[in-house]
Design a protein around this motif. Sequence first.
Motif, PDB file in Angstrom:
ATOM      1  N   MET A  82       0.831  -1.206   0.000  1.00 53.00           N
ATOM      2  CA  MET A  82       0.000   0.000   0.000  1.00 53.00           C
ATOM      3  C   MET A  82       0.865   1.255   0.000  1.00 53.00           C
ATOM      4  SD  MET A  82      -3.117  -0.965   2.564  1.00 53.00           S
ATOM      5  CE  MET A  82      -4.189  -2.353   2.215  1.00 53.00           C
ATOM      6  N   GLU A  83       0.398   2.284  -0.685  1.00 60.55           N
ATOM      7  CA  GLU A  83       1.162   3.520  -0.793  1.00 60.55           C
ATOM      8  C   GLU A  83       0.994   4.415   0.433  1.00 60.55           C
ATOM      9  OE1 GLU A  83      -0.055   5.361  -4.379  1.00 60.55           O
ATOM     10  OE2 GLU A  83       0.413   3.635  -5.636  1.00 60.55           O
ATOM     11  N   GLY A  90       2.775  -7.095  -0.139  1.00 61.88           N
ATOM     12  CA  GLY A  90       2.675  -7.221  -1.583  1.00 61.88           C
ATOM     13  C   GLY A  90       3.796  -8.005  -2.242  1.00 61.88           C
ATOM     14  N   LEU A  91       3.572  -8.313  -3.527  1.00 56.57           N
ATOM     15  CA  LEU A  91       4.588  -8.957  -4.354  1.00 56.57           C
ATOM     16  C   LEU A  91       5.535  -7.942  -4.968  1.00 56.57           C
ATOM     17  CD1 LEU A  91       2.316 -11.540  -6.204  1.00 56.57           C
ATOM     18  CD2 LEU A  91       4.084 -12.079  -4.525  1.00 56.57           C
ATOM     19  N   VAL A  92       5.089  -6.689  -5.074  1.00 61.65           N
ATOM     20  CA  VAL A  92       5.931  -5.625  -5.619  1.00 61.65           C
ATOM     21  C   VAL A  92       5.854  -4.424  -4.679  1.00 61.65           C
ATOM     22  CG1 VAL A  92       5.593  -6.401  -7.998  1.00 61.65           C
ATOM     23  CG2 VAL A  92       4.081  -4.650  -7.040  1.00 61.65           C
ATOM     24  N   TYR A  93       6.875  -3.568  -4.778  1.00 63.08           N
ATOM     25  CA  TYR A  93       6.906  -2.355  -3.963  1.00 63.08           C
ATOM     26  C   TYR A  93       5.970  -1.308  -4.568  1.00 63.08           C
ATOM     27  CZ  TYR A  93      11.024  -4.340  -1.702  1.00 63.08           C
ATOM     28  OH  TYR A  93      11.875  -5.152  -1.012  1.00 63.08           O
ATOM     29  N   LEU A  97       6.763  -0.189  -8.519  1.00 65.02           N
ATOM     30  CA  LEU A  97       6.342  -1.583  -8.775  1.00 65.02           C
ATOM     31  C   LEU A  97       7.528  -2.527  -8.971  1.00 65.02           C
ATOM     32  CD1 LEU A  97       3.294  -1.011 -11.170  1.00 65.02           C
ATOM     33  CD2 LEU A  97       3.360  -1.035  -8.676  1.00 65.02           C
ATOM     34  N   THR A  98       8.629  -2.247  -8.290  1.00 61.25           N
ATOM     35  CA  THR A  98       9.791  -3.138  -8.351  1.00 61.25           C
ATOM     36  C   THR A  98       9.436  -4.483  -7.717  1.00 61.25           C
ATOM     37  OG1 THR A  98      11.325  -1.289  -8.215  1.00 61.25           O
ATOM     38  CG2 THR A  98      12.185  -3.467  -7.624  1.00 61.25           C
ATOM     39  N   PRO A  99       9.661  -5.601  -8.410  1.00 62.09           N
ATOM     40  CA  PRO A  99       9.321  -6.909  -7.842  1.00 62.09           C
ATOM     41  C   PRO A  99      10.182  -7.259  -6.638  1.00 62.09           C
ATOM     42  CG  PRO A  99       9.564  -7.030 -10.233  1.00 62.09           C
ATOM     43  CD  PRO A  99      10.112  -5.697  -9.807  1.00 62.09           C
TER      44      PRO A  99
END
Length: 214
Positions: A82-83, A90-93, A97-99
């Motif tokens: 979450m931002e 999560g699966l990404v930041y 959206l870095t995995p």
Amino acid sequence: CDFVNVHAYGAWPPSQIKYYDHSAEGMGFAVGEFGARSHPSMAGGGWGWSPEPETRRQFLRLPNITLGGTGSLVCSWDWKDMESCIFPWGLVYPCDLTPKGQFYAYRAASHVLSQVRLDYADPRVYVLVADMNELGTRDPQNWQPALRCIDMLLRCGVPFGVLHDTNLTKLPAAARLVFYPCPFTMTDDTHARLEEFVRKGGILYVSGEVSYDE
């Protein structure tokens, strides 16, 4: 129901996954939600935290044991962190959206298991879960006698199914051996159906006692 869906957080053992096998009733099984928090900020007591190497193993392990338990679906519940708050499931930041490491492990598991094609056949061995013992308990999914029986059969490499004793009409004709761990109490209908199963040549193993009526 058309299918069975559970949420699996923490290090679920294979026996807990197999507990939800409803193949004998014609229902599919899915882990509709799982995940892990590997962010270092959660190391100081955050619920569910695990270091990143362990988290990656979880994203490889759970899809495999779900397939082994006749499951067909396993979903990470959170695509990205979450931002607006530190909520690192999560699966990404967020933002770029870095995995994360578990993203690649999850993708690899999906790629490998998507190549597998399985044919279902009714097993000859079943574990019967005593439904009357689950009514009113705090954690009905943790009925330990059934879980220990399931774990024993998994360790022995025996193909088997799981069925609830109130659904004995769904016991396949292929069934030859039924384990019934610590039922204590059963309905008259369950007793009659089990008696019929034995009269027709089936083998029934009962542990504990059956001295209480419903």
